[in-house]
Design a protein around this motif. Structure first.
Motif, PDB file in Angstrom:
ATOM      1  N   GLU A 189      10.216  -7.909  -4.757  1.00  0.00           N
ATOM      2  CA  GLU A 189      10.026  -6.880  -3.736  1.00  0.00           C
ATOM      3  C   GLU A 189      10.921  -5.674  -3.982  1.00  0.00           C
ATOM      4  O   GLU A 189      10.486  -4.520  -3.831  1.00  0.00           O
ATOM      5  N   VAL A 190      12.160  -5.919  -4.346  1.00  0.00           N
ATOM      6  CA  VAL A 190      13.095  -4.829  -4.601  1.00  0.00           C
ATOM      7  C   VAL A 190      12.653  -4.029  -5.818  1.00  0.00           C
ATOM      8  O   VAL A 190      12.649  -2.788  -5.801  1.00  0.00           O
ATOM      9  N   ILE A 191      12.250  -4.717  -6.871  1.00  0.00           N
ATOM     10  CA  ILE A 191      11.793  -4.029  -8.079  1.00  0.00           C
ATOM     11  C   ILE A 191      10.541  -3.203  -7.780  1.00  0.00           C
ATOM     12  O   ILE A 191      10.424  -2.051  -8.221  1.00  0.00           O
ATOM     13  N   ALA A 192       9.608  -3.755  -7.009  1.00  0.00           N
ATOM     14  CA  ALA A 192       8.400  -3.005  -6.632  1.00  0.00           C
ATOM     15  C   ALA A 192       8.763  -1.777  -5.798  1.00  0.00           C
ATOM     16  O   ALA A 192       8.196  -0.692  -5.993  1.00  0.00           O
ATOM     17  N   ALA A 193       9.707  -1.916  -4.887  1.00  0.00           N
ATOM     18  CA  ALA A 193      10.131  -0.780  -4.059  1.00  0.00           C
ATOM     19  C   ALA A 193      10.772   0.297  -4.926  1.00  0.00           C
ATOM     20  O   ALA A 193      10.515   1.493  -4.725  1.00  0.00           O
ATOM     21  N   ARG A 194      11.565  -0.087  -5.885  1.00  0.00           N
ATOM     22  CA  ARG A 194      12.189   0.882  -6.795  1.00  0.00           C
ATOM     23  C   ARG A 194      11.131   1.631  -7.592  1.00  0.00           C
ATOM     24  O   ARG A 194      11.203   2.851  -7.756  1.00  0.00           O
ATOM     25  N   GLU A 195      10.165   0.873  -8.114  1.00  0.00           N
ATOM     26  CA  GLU A 195       9.108   1.506  -8.905  1.00  0.00           C
ATOM     27  C   GLU A 195       8.289   2.473  -8.057  1.00  0.00           C
ATOM     28  O   GLU A 195       7.953   3.572  -8.506  1.00  0.00           O
ATOM     29  N   ALA A 196       7.976   2.082  -6.822  1.00  0.00           N
ATOM     30  CA  ALA A 196       7.222   2.965  -5.928  1.00  0.00           C
ATOM     31  C   ALA A 196       8.032   4.224  -5.612  1.00  0.00           C
ATOM     32  O   ALA A 196       7.496   5.337  -5.613  1.00  0.00           O
ATOM     33  N   TYR A 197       9.301   4.061  -5.367  1.00  0.00           N
ATOM     34  CA  TYR A 197      10.169   5.209  -5.070  1.00  0.00           C
ATOM     35  C   TYR A 197      10.235   6.147  -6.277  1.00  0.00           C
ATOM     36  O   TYR A 197      10.107   7.366  -6.136  1.00  0.00           O
ATOM     37  N   ASP A 198      10.454   5.578  -7.469  1.00  0.00           N
ATOM     38  CA  ASP A 198      10.554   6.395  -8.676  1.00  0.00           C
ATOM     39  C   ASP A 198       9.258   7.146  -8.957  1.00  0.00           C
ATOM     40  O   ASP A 198       9.270   8.307  -9.365  1.00  0.00           O
ATOM     41  N   THR A 199       8.120   6.475  -8.723  1.00  0.00           N
ATOM     42  CA  THR A 199       6.822   7.127  -8.912  1.00  0.00           C
ATOM     43  C   THR A 199       6.658   8.285  -7.937  1.00  0.00           C
ATOM     44  O   THR A 199       6.261   9.388  -8.320  1.00  0.00           O
TER      45      THR A 199
END
Length: 136
Positions: free
Chosen positions: A117-127
C-alpha cells in the motif's frame, strides 16, 4: 523537574509536540534505518562486528560503527572486548535493548503488512507530481 525539558502544558502546548520532549528524544532511536536492523541482528545473542556487517546487506563499515556506538550510548547494546590477539569484540543487546524488541517487531509487522500500500501510494504521488500544473 528537569529544566532542560520545561513543562509547557500550562501554556497550552502539548509536551509531546515539543522538540525537547524526553520521550521524543528517545523515539529518535527508532527512526534511523539501521538501529532497528542492528538490534534485530543482535536478538539471537552476541555477534562480532564483521558478522553483523555480513548480515546487514548494504550497511557500510562507518554506518555500522556509528550505529553500534549510538546503541551503546543509549544503553540498548553493550560492547565486550576480550584480551586476545587480535582483540575480540562482541556486541549484544542489554536488558533495555531486549525490552524494545517488541516495539521493533510491531513496526516490522506493520511495515510488512502495509508495504504494498505504501509503495502504491508513493508511485501514485510521484506520477501525479509529474503532471503539469493546471490553473483553477
Amino acid at each position: 523537574m528537569d529544566t532542560r525539558f520545561p513543562d509547557l502544558r500550562q501554556y497550552g502546548g502539548a509536551e509531546a509536540f515539543l522538540r525537547a520532549c524526553k520521550p521524543n528524544t528517545v523515539l529518535e532511536m527508532f527512526t534511523g534505518k539501521w538501529n532497528g536492523l542492528v538490534m534485530g541482528a543482535l536478538l539471537d545473542g552476541p555477534r562480532r562486528f564483521n558478522e553483523l556487517r555480513r548480515m546487514l546487506d548494504g550497511i557500510t563499515q562507518k554506518m555500522l560503527s556509528q550505529t553500534l556506538r549510538t546503541l551503546e550510548r543509549d544503553g540498548l547494546a553493550s560492547r565486550t572486548v576480550y584480551p586476545t590477539i587480535p582483540p575480540r569484540v562482541d556486541y549484544e543487546l542489554t536488558d533495555l535493548g531486549r525490552s524494545a524488541i517488541g516495539v521493533l517487531q510491531a513496526i516490522g509487522a506493520w511495515a510488512g503488512e502495509h508495504a504494498d500500500e505504501v509503495i502504491a501510494a508513493r508511485e501514485a504521488y510521484d506520477t501525479k507530481a509529474q503532471e503539469p500544473v493546471r490553473s483553477v
